[in-house]
Design an enzyme around this catalytic site. Structure first.
Site, mmCIF file in Angstrom:
data_model
loop_
_atom_site.group_PDB
_atom_site.id
_atom_site.type_symbol
_atom_site.label_atom_id
_atom_site.label_comp_id
_atom_site.label_asym_id
_atom_site.label_seq_id
_atom_site.Cartn_x
_atom_site.Cartn_y
_atom_site.Cartn_z
ATOM 1 N N ARG A 199 10.338 -1.308 2.643
ATOM 2 C CA ARG A 199 9.372 -0.926 3.675
ATOM 3 C C ARG A 199 9.128 -2.049 4.689
ATOM 4 O O ARG A 199 9.082 -3.215 4.335
ATOM 5 C CB ARG A 199 8.063 -0.584 2.968
ATOM 6 C CG ARG A 199 6.989 -0.069 3.848
ATOM 7 C CD ARG A 199 6.071 0.840 3.110
ATOM 8 N NE ARG A 199 5.250 0.147 2.113
ATOM 9 C CZ ARG A 199 4.355 0.781 1.373
ATOM 10 N NH1 ARG A 199 4.186 2.070 1.481
ATOM 11 N NH2 ARG A 199 3.647 0.101 0.500
ATOM 12 N N ARG A 249 -9.564 5.674 -5.303
ATOM 13 C CA ARG A 249 -8.488 5.222 -6.179
ATOM 14 C C ARG A 249 -8.943 5.097 -7.627
ATOM 15 O O ARG A 249 -8.135 4.738 -8.484
ATOM 16 C CB ARG A 249 -8.002 3.858 -5.708
ATOM 17 C CG ARG A 249 -6.627 3.901 -5.025
ATOM 18 C CD ARG A 249 -6.349 2.528 -4.582
ATOM 19 N NE ARG A 249 -5.017 2.122 -4.346
ATOM 20 C CZ ARG A 249 -4.469 2.018 -3.142
ATOM 21 N NH1 ARG A 249 -5.073 2.483 -2.089
ATOM 22 N NH2 ARG A 249 -3.292 1.469 -3.013
ATOM 23 N N LYS A 277 2.303 8.442 1.819
ATOM 24 C CA LYS A 277 0.983 8.836 2.330
ATOM 25 C C LYS A 277 0.765 8.313 3.748
ATOM 26 O O LYS A 277 0.320 9.037 4.627
ATOM 27 C CB LYS A 277 -0.153 8.278 1.453
ATOM 28 C CG LYS A 277 -0.122 8.705 0.009
ATOM 29 C CD LYS A 277 -1.367 8.236 -0.735
ATOM 30 C CE LYS A 277 -1.562 6.732 -0.804
ATOM 31 N NZ LYS A 277 -0.539 6.021 -1.572
ATOM 32 N N ARG A 324 1.441 -2.673 -8.898
ATOM 33 C CA ARG A 324 0.671 -1.643 -8.178
ATOM 34 C C ARG A 324 0.941 -0.252 -8.744
ATOM 35 O O ARG A 324 0.040 0.583 -8.813
ATOM 36 C CB ARG A 324 0.998 -1.704 -6.681
ATOM 37 C CG ARG A 324 0.321 -2.912 -6.020
ATOM 38 C CD ARG A 324 0.978 -3.310 -4.723
ATOM 39 N NE ARG A 324 0.957 -2.289 -3.729
ATOM 40 C CZ ARG A 324 1.888 -2.143 -2.787
ATOM 41 N NH1 ARG A 324 2.909 -2.976 -2.717
ATOM 42 N NH2 ARG A 324 1.774 -1.204 -1.898
HETATM 43 P P1 AMP Z 1 -2.403 0.377 0.177
HETATM 44 O O1 AMP Z 1 -2.151 -0.042 1.577
HETATM 45 O O2 AMP Z 1 -3.143 1.693 0.078
HETATM 46 O O3 AMP Z 1 -1.176 0.341 -0.681
HETATM 47 O O4 AMP Z 1 -3.413 -0.706 -0.433
HETATM 48 C C1 AMP Z 1 -3.069 -2.078 -0.531
HETATM 49 C C2 AMP Z 1 -4.009 -2.797 -1.488
HETATM 50 O O5 AMP Z 1 -5.373 -2.721 -1.014
HETATM 51 C C3 AMP Z 1 -4.070 -2.213 -2.905
HETATM 52 O O6 AMP Z 1 -3.003 -2.682 -3.713
HETATM 53 C C4 AMP Z 1 -5.436 -2.729 -3.368
HETATM 54 O O7 AMP Z 1 -5.386 -4.107 -3.677
HETATM 55 C C5 AMP Z 1 -6.277 -2.586 -2.113
HETATM 56 N N1 AMP Z 1 -6.909 -1.252 -2.021
HETATM 57 C C6 AMP Z 1 -6.664 -0.306 -1.061
HETATM 58 N N2 AMP Z 1 -7.422 0.775 -1.260
HETATM 59 C C7 AMP Z 1 -8.174 0.532 -2.363
HETATM 60 C C8 AMP Z 1 -9.148 1.277 -3.064
HETATM 61 N N3 AMP Z 1 -9.517 2.508 -2.694
HETATM 62 N N4 AMP Z 1 -9.712 0.697 -4.160
HETATM 63 C C9 AMP Z 1 -9.376 -0.545 -4.540
HETATM 64 N N5 AMP Z 1 -8.461 -1.297 -3.925
HETATM 65 C C10 AMP Z 1 -7.848 -0.777 -2.843
#
Ligand code: AMP
Length: 225
Positions: free
Chosen positions: A129, A90, A15, A173
């Site tokens: 990554r 999410r 993404k 995750r």
């Molecule tokens: P990402 O960079 O999208 O993989 O997000 C990293 C971390 O941020 C996730 O594992 C969550 O802990 C938190 N996070 C990001 N977006 C959300 C969301 N929409 N709702 C809840 N937690 C989020």
């Protein structure tokens, strides 16, 4: 150009990579909740302190913190002509709150771009990554390495792994995604908004397919006329 898109998919599906390119080409802001949280954590802000434990454990940040943050961000002037959401919503609660806000403000989602990738491929991608601390460009030691190890090709910044990209946290995750985020696939499919992409295809192939959808959206067609 009023393009309003959501990127949906498990961690490691690509993404962020697609979002980076789309914002360069179309100019809409990429709103990545994960990036906003990481920025706040590294700058030790109040928000950073509140979310740090969740992010480091691979758990979701509570809905009420996320929704307010995104709505505030979308109210900023650069988002008035469109946005690209990466990592939000999410949960169903977040999606409902977002839908209610869009109804209130007269906005709408053009399309939800859903990228699928099998679990074993995800783990391999996540653990390989790397991201540039200075400009945010992403790389992968297995599939898309920097020319010089640890140095960004683009800006010579330091390239590092994200703290939550360990195998252990990646597994958490992905499970969290399956339980709490995947129900959004049916949610948006039922709303007639979902388009699915096979994230195992090369980045360029997926990008070209997304590009075709964006170019065919009413706002893009209008801007081109
Ligand atoms: P990402 O960079 O999208 O993989 O997000 C990293 C971390 O941020 C996730 O594992 C969550 O802990 C938190 N996070 C990001 N977006 C959300 C969301 N929409 N709702 C809840 N937690 C989020």
């Amino acid at each position: 150009m009023n393009t309003r898109f959501i990127l949906l998919g498990p961690p490691g599906s690509g993404k962020g990579t697609q979002a980076e390119r789309l914002t360069l080409q179309y100019g809409m802001p990429q709103i990545s909740t994960g990036e906003i949280f990481r920025y706040n954590i590294s700058n030790e802000t109040e928000l950073g302190k509140k979310v740090k434990e969740y992010v480091q454990a691979g758990a979701l940040v509570p809905d009420e913190l996320v929704v307010d943050l995104v709505l505030d961000r979308l109210a900023q002037s650069d988002a008035k002509d469109g946005w690209l959401l990466d990592g939000f919503p999410r949960t169903i609660v977040q999606a409902d709150a977002f839908a209610a806000n869009l109804t209130e403000t007269g906005g709408a989602i053009d399309r939800v771009l859903y990228i699928t990738v099998p679990k074993d491929v995800l783990i391999q991608r996540i653990t390989g990554r790397q991201v540039c601390e200075a400009c945010g460009r992403t790389y992968n030691v297995n599939s898309f390495p920097t020319k010089t190890s640890g140095v960004c090709d683009h800006c010579n910044g330091k390239v590092v792994a994200r703290a939550d990209d360990t195998e252990e946290t990646a597994k958490v995750r992905i499970d969290v995604y399956e339980e709490q985020t995947k129900p959004l696939v049916e949610y948006y499919r039922d709303a007639g908004l979902l388009t699915e992409f096979d994230g195992r295809e090369p980045v360029d192939v997926t990008y070209a397919k997304i590009e075709a959808i964006i170019n065919d959206s009413p706002a893009t067609r209008m801007a081109a006329e």
